[in-house]
Design a protein around this motif. Structure first.
Motif, PDB file in Angstrom:
ATOM      1  N   UNK A 173     -73.338   2.123 -44.002  1.00 35.62           N
ATOM      2  CA  UNK A 173     -74.197   3.250 -44.006  1.00 35.62           C
ATOM      3  C   UNK A 173     -73.383   4.495 -43.151  1.00 35.62           C
ATOM      4  N   UNK A 174     -73.964   5.915 -43.527  1.00 36.93           N
ATOM      5  CA  UNK A 174     -73.246   6.610 -42.934  1.00 36.93           C
ATOM      6  C   UNK A 174     -74.640   7.741 -42.445  1.00 36.93           C
ATOM      7  N   UNK A 175     -74.457   8.692 -41.533  1.00 37.53           N
ATOM      8  CA  UNK A 175     -75.197   9.695 -41.285  1.00 37.53           C
ATOM      9  C   UNK A 175     -74.447  11.052 -41.026  1.00 37.53           C
ATOM     10  N   UNK A 176     -74.845  11.978 -41.454  1.00 35.93           N
ATOM     11  CA  UNK A 176     -74.282  13.472 -41.326  1.00 35.93           C
ATOM     12  C   UNK A 176     -75.346  14.156 -40.816  1.00 35.93           C
ATOM     13  N   UNK A 234     -68.531   8.098 -52.146  1.00 40.63           N
ATOM     14  CA  UNK A 234     -69.198   8.911 -51.244  1.00 40.63           C
ATOM     15  C   UNK A 234     -68.763   8.753 -49.896  1.00 40.63           C
ATOM     16  N   UNK A 235     -68.481   7.590 -49.346  1.00 44.86           N
ATOM     17  CA  UNK A 235     -67.997   7.128 -47.980  1.00 44.86           C
ATOM     18  C   UNK A 235     -66.630   7.805 -47.987  1.00 44.86           C
ATOM     19  N   UNK A 236     -65.723   7.838 -49.074  1.00 43.22           N
ATOM     20  CA  UNK A 236     -64.360   8.779 -48.910  1.00 43.22           C
ATOM     21  C   UNK A 236     -64.546  10.022 -48.433  1.00 43.22           C
ATOM     22  N   UNK A 237     -65.648  10.658 -48.824  1.00 41.81           N
ATOM     23  CA  UNK A 237     -65.888  12.057 -48.374  1.00 41.81           C
ATOM     24  C   UNK A 237     -65.966  12.156 -47.051  1.00 41.81           C
ATOM     25  N   UNK A 238     -66.850  11.170 -46.381  1.00 44.39           N
ATOM     26  CA  UNK A 238     -67.104  11.262 -44.899  1.00 44.39           C
ATOM     27  C   UNK A 238     -65.862  10.728 -44.144  1.00 44.39           C
ATOM     28  N   UNK A 239     -65.137   9.539 -44.515  1.00 46.40           N
ATOM     29  CA  UNK A 239     -64.027   9.069 -44.143  1.00 46.40           C
ATOM     30  C   UNK A 239     -62.958  10.108 -44.037  1.00 46.40           C
ATOM     31  N   UNK A 240     -62.605  11.088 -45.059  1.00 45.84           N
ATOM     32  CA  UNK A 240     -61.550  11.945 -45.119  1.00 45.84           C
ATOM     33  C   UNK A 240     -61.779  12.989 -43.935  1.00 45.84           C
ATOM     34  N   UNK A 241     -63.009  13.166 -43.697  1.00 45.04           N
ATOM     35  CA  UNK A 241     -63.277  14.310 -42.521  1.00 45.04           C
ATOM     36  C   UNK A 241     -63.048  13.568 -41.245  1.00 45.04           C
ATOM     37  N   UNK A 242     -63.446  12.239 -41.107  1.00 49.32           N
ATOM     38  CA  UNK A 242     -63.196  11.798 -39.832  1.00 49.32           C
ATOM     39  C   UNK A 242     -61.792  11.357 -39.563  1.00 49.32           C
ATOM     40  N   UNK A 243     -61.136  11.279 -40.438  1.00 51.08           N
ATOM     41  CA  UNK A 243     -59.628  10.862 -40.455  1.00 51.08           C
ATOM     42  C   UNK A 243     -58.598  11.801 -40.256  1.00 51.08           C
ATOM     43  N   UNK A 244     -59.107  13.029 -40.531  1.00 50.06           N
ATOM     44  CA  UNK A 244     -58.136  14.195 -40.177  1.00 50.06           C
ATOM     45  C   UNK A 244     -57.827  14.973 -41.589  1.00 50.06           C
ATOM     46  N   UNK A 245     -58.711  15.022 -42.324  1.00 47.66           N
ATOM     47  CA  UNK A 245     -58.439  15.955 -43.722  1.00 47.66           C
ATOM     48  C   UNK A 245     -58.079  15.285 -44.894  1.00 47.66           C
ATOM     49  N   UNK A 293     -54.773   1.772 -43.581  1.00 48.81           N
ATOM     50  CA  UNK A 293     -54.844   1.874 -42.236  1.00 48.81           C
ATOM     51  C   UNK A 293     -56.175   2.511 -41.856  1.00 48.81           C
ATOM     52  N   UNK A 294     -56.963   2.434 -42.727  1.00 53.97           N
ATOM     53  CA  UNK A 294     -58.399   2.991 -42.537  1.00 53.97           C
ATOM     54  C   UNK A 294     -58.879   1.771 -41.295  1.00 53.97           C
ATOM     55  N   UNK A 295     -59.417   2.307 -40.121  1.00 50.92           N
ATOM     56  CA  UNK A 295     -60.044   1.399 -39.237  1.00 50.92           C
ATOM     57  C   UNK A 295     -61.087   0.654 -39.768  1.00 50.92           C
ATOM     58  N   UNK A 296     -61.312  -0.653 -39.495  1.00 55.89           N
ATOM     59  CA  UNK A 296     -62.460  -1.440 -39.637  1.00 55.89           C
ATOM     60  C   UNK A 296     -63.541  -0.952 -38.696  1.00 55.89           C
ATOM     61  N   UNK A 297     -64.742  -0.834 -38.998  1.00 58.81           N
ATOM     62  CA  UNK A 297     -65.477  -0.655 -38.068  1.00 58.81           C
ATOM     63  C   UNK A 297     -66.265   0.725 -37.921  1.00 58.81           C
ATOM     64  N   UNK A 298     -67.056   0.829 -36.640  1.00 59.17           N
ATOM     65  CA  UNK A 298     -67.562   2.266 -36.586  1.00 59.17           C
ATOM     66  C   UNK A 298     -66.710   3.492 -36.461  1.00 59.17           C
ATOM     67  N   UNK A 299     -67.064   4.505 -37.015  1.00 58.09           N
ATOM     68  CA  UNK A 299     -66.357   5.899 -36.777  1.00 58.09           C
ATOM     69  C   UNK A 299     -67.090   6.765 -36.792  1.00 58.09           C
ATOM     70  N   UNK A 300     -66.439   7.939 -36.085  1.00 56.98           N
ATOM     71  CA  UNK A 300     -67.267   9.239 -36.011  1.00 56.98           C
ATOM     72  C   UNK A 300     -68.105   9.563 -34.563  1.00 56.98           C
ATOM     73  N   UNK A 320     -66.222   2.289 -46.070  1.00 59.09           N
ATOM     74  CA  UNK A 320     -66.876   3.428 -46.712  1.00 59.09           C
ATOM     75  C   UNK A 320     -65.585   4.224 -47.423  1.00 59.09           C
ATOM     76  N   UNK A 321     -64.444   4.105 -46.930  1.00 60.21           N
ATOM     77  CA  UNK A 321     -63.355   4.618 -47.528  1.00 60.21           C
ATOM     78  C   UNK A 321     -63.016   4.088 -48.638  1.00 60.21           C
ATOM     79  N   UNK A 322     -63.500   2.969 -49.226  1.00 60.56           N
ATOM     80  CA  UNK A 322     -63.100   2.357 -50.394  1.00 60.56           C
ATOM     81  C   UNK A 322     -64.308   2.809 -51.553  1.00 60.56           C
ATOM     82  N   UNK A 323     -65.399   3.534 -51.076  1.00 60.14           N
ATOM     83  CA  UNK A 323     -66.473   4.134 -52.091  1.00 60.14           C
ATOM     84  C   UNK A 323     -66.183   5.814 -52.183  1.00 60.14           C
TER      85      UNK A 323
END
Length: 180
Positions: free
Chosen positions: A55-58, A81-92, A133-140, A76-79
């Motif tokens: 799940x994600x919260x913006x 909508x989640x990719x939209x969030x993880x791209x931002x969290x992981x630097x672009x 290399x996307x970290x497993x677990x919570x991010x943000x 999230x990175x494998x989905x």
């Protein structure tokens, strides 16, 4: 299966609405959607959940940059909508980086010269490795909900079906359940 909802804070409490993410392709699109639901530029939370995975919260407040939290960055990175969030969290955005590299002809070819097949395979291999290399677990932003009634410790202990618990902590359980 995805579930997405907007929670907009008003002076009378929270207002919830389910939302379609079909036209959302970037974090900017998602932020604009949240700002449209805002009352007097107050807090809007976008909840996104992929059943059983993450799940994600913006959090969007006025014109400030959105704050993001995802329960499992790797999932999230494998989905889409989640990719939209993880791209931002992981630097672009990786696509923008690739476009910049291509314009510099770093592949060693001249303009208009075809790229050898083995070079294309290498590029594909590099993309696959970077996804690993996307970290497993919570991010943000772990404190995304702290001032609204949910501690960091509680947020970190939530499972994948966390949105009702989050809404309950915010005093918005009934309005979220109405759109769920």
């Amino acid at each position: 299966m995805y579930f997405a909802a907007l929670l907009a804070r008003t002076e009378d409490g929270w207002e919830a609405s389910d939302t379609e993410l079909d036209d959302v392709e970037t974090l900017s699109d998602l932020t604009d959607l949240a700002r449209e639901a805002s009352v007097d530029e107050d807090t809007v939370l976008v909840f996104i959940e992929q059943e059983g995975a993450w799940f994600g919260v913006v959090r969007v407040e006025g014109e400030e940059d959105p704050r993001i939290y995802v329960s499992d960055a790797a999932a999230a990175a494998r989905s889409s909508y989640g990719e939209i969030l993880t791209i931002e969290l992981l630097g672009g955005d990786q696509d923008d980086d690739d476009a910049d590299l291509d314009s510099l002809d770093l592949d060693g070819t001249e303009d208009g010269e075809p790229v050898a097949e083995n070079e294309e395979e290498t590029d594909a291999d590099d993309e696959a490795v970077s996804a690993e290399f996307v970290p497993s677990g919570p991010a943000g932003d772990l404190e995304i909900l702290a001032d609204l009634g949910m501690s960091v410790k509680t947020l970190l202990t939530l499972g994948t079906d966390a949105l009702p618990e989050i809404a309950d902590a915010l005093g918005a359980a009934e309005v979220l359940e109405a759109v769920r």
